[in-house]
Scaffold this active site. Structure first.
Site, mmCIF file in Angstrom:
data_model
loop_
_atom_site.group_PDB
_atom_site.id
_atom_site.type_symbol
_atom_site.label_atom_id
_atom_site.label_comp_id
_atom_site.label_asym_id
_atom_site.label_seq_id
_atom_site.Cartn_x
_atom_site.Cartn_y
_atom_site.Cartn_z
ATOM 1 N N ASP A 15 0.843 -1.198 0.000
ATOM 2 C CA ASP A 15 0.000 0.000 0.000
ATOM 3 C C ASP A 15 0.877 1.246 0.000
ATOM 4 O O ASP A 15 0.530 2.266 -0.605
ATOM 5 C CB ASP A 15 -0.911 0.005 1.244
ATOM 6 N N HIS A 212 -6.036 4.930 6.874
ATOM 7 C CA HIS A 212 -5.125 5.940 6.314
ATOM 8 C C HIS A 212 -5.205 7.168 7.214
ATOM 9 O O HIS A 212 -6.249 7.437 7.833
ATOM 10 C CB HIS A 212 -5.513 6.260 4.866
ATOM 11 N N CYS A 243 -3.527 5.519 -1.911
ATOM 12 C CA CYS A 243 -4.060 4.740 -3.025
ATOM 13 C C CYS A 243 -4.025 5.603 -4.275
ATOM 14 O O CYS A 243 -4.506 6.728 -4.259
ATOM 15 C CB CYS A 243 -5.500 4.298 -2.741
HETATM 16 P P1 HMG Z 1 -9.628 -3.707 -16.623
HETATM 17 O O1 HMG Z 1 -8.908 -2.792 -17.585
HETATM 18 O O2 HMG Z 1 -11.102 -3.545 -16.483
HETATM 19 O O3 HMG Z 1 -9.263 -5.237 -16.880
HETATM 20 O O4 HMG Z 1 -8.968 -3.526 -15.214
HETATM 21 P P2 HMG Z 1 -9.404 -6.203 -18.093
HETATM 22 O O5 HMG Z 1 -9.746 -7.539 -17.516
HETATM 23 O O6 HMG Z 1 -10.292 -5.619 -19.150
HETATM 24 O O7 HMG Z 1 -7.908 -6.270 -18.662
HETATM 25 C C1 HMG Z 1 -7.292 -5.150 -19.281
HETATM 26 C C2 HMG Z 1 -5.785 -5.403 -19.386
HETATM 27 O O8 HMG Z 1 -5.210 -5.577 -18.086
HETATM 28 C C3 HMG Z 1 -5.437 -6.674 -20.158
HETATM 29 O O9 HMG Z 1 -4.183 -6.437 -20.766
HETATM 30 C C4 HMG Z 1 -5.226 -7.685 -19.072
HETATM 31 O O10 HMG Z 1 -4.382 -8.731 -19.438
HETATM 32 C C5 HMG Z 1 -4.568 -6.846 -17.989
HETATM 33 P P3 HMG Z 1 -4.072 -5.970 -22.313
HETATM 34 O O11 HMG Z 1 -4.808 -7.043 -23.063
HETATM 35 O O12 HMG Z 1 -4.730 -4.623 -22.405
HETATM 36 O O13 HMG Z 1 -2.602 -5.923 -22.547
HETATM 37 N N1 HMG Z 1 -4.823 -7.380 -16.648
HETATM 38 C C6 HMG Z 1 -3.863 -7.744 -15.779
HETATM 39 N N2 HMG Z 1 -2.527 -7.738 -15.864
HETATM 40 C C7 HMG Z 1 -1.848 -8.196 -14.790
HETATM 41 N N3 HMG Z 1 -2.441 -8.628 -13.649
HETATM 42 C C8 HMG Z 1 -3.767 -8.643 -13.543
HETATM 43 C C9 HMG Z 1 -4.536 -8.187 -14.638
HETATM 44 N N4 HMG Z 1 -5.865 -8.082 -14.845
HETATM 45 C C10 HMG Z 1 -6.019 -7.585 -16.078
HETATM 46 N N5 HMG Z 1 -4.336 -9.074 -12.406
HETATM 47 C C11 HMG Z 1 -8.316 -4.412 -13.077
HETATM 48 C C12 HMG Z 1 -9.432 -4.257 -14.090
HETATM 49 C C13 HMG Z 1 -8.933 -4.914 -11.796
HETATM 50 C C14 HMG Z 1 -7.297 -5.399 -13.616
HETATM 51 C C15 HMG Z 1 -7.635 -3.034 -12.895
HETATM 52 O O14 HMG Z 1 -8.628 -2.109 -12.593
HETATM 53 C C16 HMG Z 1 -6.607 -3.043 -11.790
HETATM 54 O O15 HMG Z 1 -5.548 -3.662 -11.905
HETATM 55 N N6 HMG Z 1 -6.905 -2.326 -10.690
HETATM 56 C C17 HMG Z 1 -6.028 -2.326 -9.536
HETATM 57 C C18 HMG Z 1 -6.033 -0.975 -8.908
HETATM 58 C C19 HMG Z 1 -5.157 -1.019 -7.690
HETATM 59 O O16 HMG Z 1 -4.236 -1.817 -7.571
HETATM 60 N N7 HMG Z 1 -5.454 -0.110 -6.745
HETATM 61 C C20 HMG Z 1 -4.697 -0.027 -5.539
HETATM 62 C C21 HMG Z 1 -4.896 -1.198 -4.628
HETATM 63 S S1 HMG Z 1 -6.406 -1.104 -3.701
HETATM 64 C C22 HMG Z 1 -6.009 -0.120 -2.351
HETATM 65 O O17 HMG Z 1 -4.939 0.449 -2.280
HETATM 66 C C23 HMG Z 1 -7.013 -0.037 -1.250
HETATM 67 C C24 HMG Z 1 -6.620 -0.843 0.001
HETATM 68 O O18 HMG Z 1 -5.359 -0.424 0.511
HETATM 69 C C25 HMG Z 1 -7.683 -0.648 1.089
HETATM 70 C C26 HMG Z 1 -8.010 0.840 1.271
HETATM 71 O O19 HMG Z 1 -7.174 1.613 1.720
HETATM 72 O O20 HMG Z 1 -9.131 1.184 0.877
HETATM 73 C C27 HMG Z 1 -6.539 -2.352 -0.300
HETATM 74 MG MG MG Z 2 -5.082 1.310 1.711
#
Ligand code: HMG
Ligand code: MG
Length: 308
Positions: A15, A212, A243
């Site tokens: 994070d 946070h 984030c």
């Molecule tokens: P999307 O664009 O809707 O996904 O994203 P998709 O399924 O249509 O795929 C699009 C492209 O992404 C494709 O590649 C997939 O292969 C690739 P392309 O064909 O364009 O080359 N892809 C991936 N690549 C690697 N690993 C994967 C993956 N999935 C798809 N797992 C998705 C949807 C969920 C993937 C995207 O929105 C995403 O990765 N989001 C993550 C955002 C994130 O990490 N945010 C921070 C973490 S959460 C947080 O910090 C909160 C927390 O701390 C708690 C709090 O404080 O609230 C936990």
């Molecule tokens: Mg967080």
């Protein structure tokens, strides 16, 4: 009664570092995990298997997992947003296998769309097979409930909305529920209210707080959560992070500050504050800025460090 022992999950390597614009070398991420382990952390959120287009900083996930030492008794978790992420987390076999995976949903529709590009309901449909496959593979599954105390896009979020997502997560077989104040706007009574909603569906050992510290409320929210029995909290060494999809949100509450408070209250954490403070100093040097942690800065200053 306030718990006499608290487990801290250091989420700094994930994070914290996910939000860094400057590249952070894989070796430095690995060294940070090792320093946290040496300081007595027994739960570390190491990285995330998300799209590298969305969060480029975590694209060395498999390299980090392959390089970290895995001492007995230390549990390593990673975020997985979908099957692609889980498959990648399992692809390296035993050498890179996490102990736990985290699926992350949001109590507000708007944040769900911004963070994981789908509605709450779609996210549950997406997580269900991930949870089933992860459990089948013998991994523990935790859910993060983002925006439990406020959303950067929707504004206020009600305890009913939080409980709705908690129930959906429970329904798909998630074993642990992490209540997250993503943007740090929560205050103690609100924190207790959402914790009590989570406790209706998960045992107290399986509910945690993730605060946070954007508005300086995190320690107060932790104390309020302790008062309702919660004894597991996510924290971030040096107060790293935020984030990328919650603009302006700063890092998690600093592990050093929480340890300082808990030890002062006679609560055991198993963590060596001195070694932890040095870990915070190490990653702050890597990033070229002083630790956000107040206790960390104070204790490093006592050791002779000078901060501008
Ligand atoms: P999307 O664009 O809707 O996904 O994203 P998709 O399924 O249509 O795929 C699009 C492209 O992404 C494709 O590649 C997939 O292969 C690739 P392309 O064909 O364009 O080359 N892809 C991936 N690549 C690697 N690993 C994967 C993956 N999935 C798809 N797992 C998705 C949807 C969920 C993937 C995207 O929105 C995403 O990765 N989001 C993550 C955002 C994130 O990490 N945010 C921070 C973490 S959460 C947080 O910090 C909160 C927390 O701390 C708690 C709090 O404080 O609230 C936990
Ligand atoms: Mg967080």
């Amino acid at each position: 009664m306030i718990p006499s022992r608290v487990t801290l999950v250091d989420v700094g390597p994930r994070d914290g570092l996910q939000n860094e614009k400057q590249p952070v070398a894989t070796a430095d991420k690995v060294a940070l995990v090792h320093r946290l382990q040496a300081a007595g952390l027994r739960e570390i959120e190491v990285t995330s298997y998300v799209s590298p287009k969305w969060v480029p900083q975590m694209s060395d996930n498999a390299q980090v997992m392959a390089a970290i030492a895995r001492p007995p008794g230390v549990r390593h978790s990673v975020l997985v947003p979908n099957m692609l992420g889980l498959d990648a987390a399992l692809a390296g076999g035993a050498a890179t296998r996490p102990d736990e995976v985290v699926v992350f949903g949001a109590a507000s529709q708007a944040f769900s769309r911004r963070n994981i590009n789908c509605s709450i309901e779609e996210s549950i449909d997406r997580f269900a097979p991930v949870v089933a496959a992860a459990r089948e593979a013998g991994l523990k599954v935790r859910a993060a409930i983002s925006c439990a105390l406020g959303c950067p896009y929707q504004g206020e979020v009600s305890p009913d909305e939080v409980e709705h997502l908690v129930k959906l997560m429970k329904g798909i077989g998630v074993q642990h529920c992490g209540i997250a104040d993503t943007i740090g706007t929560g205050t103690p009574r609100g924190a207790q209210a959402v914790m009590e909603r989570a406790l209706k569906h998960f045992p107290v050992d399986e509910v945690s707080g993730h605060f946070h510290d954007t508005y300086g409320q995190a320690l107060a929210n932790i104390l309020a959560s302790l008062e309702v029995g919660i004894h597991t909290f996510d924290t971030s060494v040096a107060g790293l992070g935020g984030c990328p999809y919650a603009k302006g949100a700063t890092g998690n509450v600093a592990t050093e500050d929480v340890v300082f408070m808990l030890h002062g209250m006679g609560i055991d954490t198993g963590i060596d504050l001195d070694a932890l403070v040095d870990a915070g100093g190490f990653i702050s040097d890597v990033l070229g800025r002083p630790p956000v942690s107040r206790a960390g800065r104070a204790l490093l200053t006592k050791k002779g460090r000078v901060f501008a």
